[in-house]
Motif scaffolding. Structure first.
Motif, PDB file in Angstrom:
ATOM      1  N   ASP A  27       0.834  -1.206   0.000  1.00  0.00           N
ATOM      2  CA  ASP A  27       0.000   0.000   0.000  1.00  0.00           C
ATOM      3  C   ASP A  27       0.868   1.254   0.000  1.00  0.00           C
ATOM      4  N   CYS A  28       0.239   2.359  -0.362  1.00  0.00           N
ATOM      5  CA  CYS A  28       0.942   3.641  -0.335  1.00  0.00           C
ATOM      6  C   CYS A  28       0.060   4.698   0.320  1.00  0.00           C
ATOM      7  N   VAL A  29       0.606   5.358   1.318  1.00  0.00           N
ATOM      8  CA  VAL A  29      -0.034   6.507   1.949  1.00  0.00           C
ATOM      9  C   VAL A  29       0.783   7.742   1.563  1.00  0.00           C
ATOM     10  N   ILE A  30       0.111   8.766   1.081  1.00  0.00           N
ATOM     11  CA  ILE A  30       0.797   9.958   0.588  1.00  0.00           C
ATOM     12  C   ILE A  30       0.725  11.063   1.631  1.00  0.00           C
ATOM     13  N   GLY A  31       1.855  11.590   2.012  1.00  0.00           N
ATOM     14  CA  GLY A  31       1.906  12.742   2.896  1.00  0.00           C
ATOM     15  C   GLY A  31       2.260  13.976   2.098  1.00  0.00           C
ATOM     16  N   LEU A  32       1.403  14.969   2.111  1.00  0.00           N
ATOM     17  CA  LEU A  32       1.636  16.214   1.377  1.00  0.00           C
ATOM     18  C   LEU A  32       1.903  17.318   2.389  1.00  0.00           C
ATOM     19  N   GLN A  33       3.123  17.833   2.401  1.00  0.00           N
ATOM     20  CA  GLN A  33       3.509  18.821   3.391  1.00  0.00           C
ATOM     21  C   GLN A  33       3.430  20.237   2.810  1.00  0.00           C
ATOM     22  N   MET A  34       2.573  21.043   3.392  1.00  0.00           N
ATOM     23  CA  MET A  34       2.443  22.457   3.008  1.00  0.00           C
ATOM     24  C   MET A  34       2.097  22.640   1.531  1.00  0.00           C
ATOM     25  N   VAL A  35       1.276  21.746   0.963  1.00  0.00           N
ATOM     26  CA  VAL A  35       0.854  21.959  -0.425  1.00  0.00           C
ATOM     27  C   VAL A  35      -0.039  23.190  -0.449  1.00  0.00           C
ATOM     28  N   ARG A  36       0.259  24.116  -1.365  1.00  0.00           N
ATOM     29  CA  ARG A  36      -0.430  25.405  -1.375  1.00  0.00           C
ATOM     30  C   ARG A  36      -1.350  25.596  -2.569  1.00  0.00           C
ATOM     31  N   CYS A  84      -1.802  23.226   4.923  1.00  0.00           N
ATOM     32  CA  CYS A  84      -2.059  23.007   3.487  1.00  0.00           C
ATOM     33  C   CYS A  84      -3.271  23.814   3.036  1.00  0.00           C
ATOM     34  N   CYS A  85      -3.430  23.927   1.727  1.00  0.00           N
ATOM     35  CA  CYS A  85      -4.613  24.574   1.180  1.00  0.00           C
ATOM     36  C   CYS A  85      -5.850  23.718   1.454  1.00  0.00           C
ATOM     37  N   ASP A  86      -7.005  24.313   1.279  1.00  0.00           N
ATOM     38  CA  ASP A  86      -8.269  23.648   1.598  1.00  0.00           C
ATOM     39  C   ASP A  86      -8.615  22.610   0.530  1.00  0.00           C
ATOM     40  N   PRO A  87      -8.691  21.326   0.888  1.00  0.00           N
ATOM     41  CA  PRO A  87      -9.028  20.301  -0.113  1.00  0.00           C
ATOM     42  C   PRO A  87     -10.472  20.396  -0.596  1.00  0.00           C
ATOM     43  N   PHE A  88     -11.300  21.165   0.134  1.00  0.00           N
ATOM     44  CA  PHE A  88     -12.706  21.287  -0.228  1.00  0.00           C
ATOM     45  C   PHE A  88     -13.007  22.604  -0.946  1.00  0.00           C
ATOM     46  N   SER A  89     -11.960  23.302  -1.373  1.00  0.00           N
ATOM     47  CA  SER A  89     -12.169  24.504  -2.175  1.00  0.00           C
ATOM     48  C   SER A  89     -12.710  24.105  -3.539  1.00  0.00           C
ATOM     49  N   ILE A  90     -13.350  25.047  -4.202  1.00  0.00           N
ATOM     50  CA  ILE A  90     -13.934  24.757  -5.516  1.00  0.00           C
ATOM     51  C   ILE A  90     -12.861  24.288  -6.490  1.00  0.00           C
TER      52      ILE A  90
END
Length: 281
Positions: free
Chosen positions: A133-142, A168-174
């Motif tokens: 399996d792979c779990v992705i960690g995204l640090q400070m994605v803007r 990080c930026c909002d994953p629920f943004s449009i």
């Protein structure tokens, strides 16, 4: 202005279909407010546009709390059964005129379907991670476009989940939802600090692989099949903090022949994800 086309509620269905023609309608104003991050946080709701996205969400068992659709699509073949399902589930259904739809979508040619959904995050302990399996960690994605594209790629390769680390930026943004093309509903998504992400990796007996321009190891060299892989990707401009890099079991880089010394975050993540999953795809 011509009023909305009339559509009869399918027989035996629960709920009522409301009709709206004015962009100043309170229901439309309420939905428009979800374009603001603060309002999304306060309500726990977000917008997803397009019938394809709505159908993708439904495949994951996610129906909107409110469904707004254009009167021009009232007789659309794929919309009608979806509308019936929403009505049966008690979803608030609103048929809107073009002016109202354009006001919500802010597009000259709105897609004609907008859903209001509950924003859900997955607790870290509920993200599975077995060998392979792979779990992705995204640090400070803007960049929300990058985040949405990574969600889509993670869905394509069957990643175990994504963890947003630090601010990080909002994953629920449009923008992020639109770029995900419906994958926002299919991928487990969590948030944490780096310490919690590292603790999850150790708890799952995983190997943490970070990307770095300072690394000498080619990204194709590690054995991604021997343990769960926790792929750590850094900020678009700054990359990973040195302390985070030092915590990784392996640091890798993508070789380049030209003058460019880095790749777009979403592109780099996609390359790594397909290599990690190469033997299982």
């Amino acid at each position: 202005m011509t009023g909305p086309a009339k559509i009869a509620k399918p027989s035996g269905m629960k709920g009522e279909i409301k009709t709206v023609t004015s962009a100043s309608n309170p229901a439309i104003k309420l939905v428009r407010a979800l374009e603001d991050k603060k309002h999304r946080r306060e309500t726990g709701l977000f917008l997803a546009e397009g019938l394809r996205t709505a159908l993708a969400a439904a495949e994951q068992g996610r129906l909107p709390k409110t469904l707004i659709y254009s009167d021009e699509l009232a007789e659309h073949g794929k919309l009608k059964p979806f509308l019936a399902r929403c009505l049966n589930a008690g979803v608030e259904c609103i048929m809107a005129g073009r002016q109202a739809m354009e006001k919500i979508s802010r597009r000259d040619n709105p897609q004609g379907v907008i859903g209001v959904y509950e924003a859900r995050l997955t607790a870290l302990d509920d993200i599975p991670a077995q060998t392979g399996d792979c779990v992705i960690g995204l640090q400070m994605v803007r960049d929300p476009g990058n985040l949405g594209t990574i969600l889509r790629t993670a869905d394509a390769v069957g990643a175990a989940g994504i963890v947003l680390i630090d601010d990080c930026c909002d994953p629920f943004s449009i923008e992020a939802v639109r770029a995900s093309m419906g994958s926002i509903f299919a991928v487990r998504l969590g948030k944490s600090g780096f310490a919690e992400f590292e603790a999850l990796c150790r708890k799952r007996n995983g190997q943490m692989v970070g990307t770095s321009l300072r690394a000498s190891q080619d990204y194709r060299k590690p054995d991604y099949t021997k343990a769960p892989t926790f792929l750590l990707m850094g900020n678009e401009q700054a990359g990973l903090p040195e302390a985070y890099e030092n915590a990784c079991d392996a640091r890798v880089r993508i070789p380049m022949r030209g003058t460019a010394d880095s790749l777009n975050l979403a592109v780099a993540t996609a390359i790594l994800l397909y290599e990690i999953n190469r033997k299982s795809l």
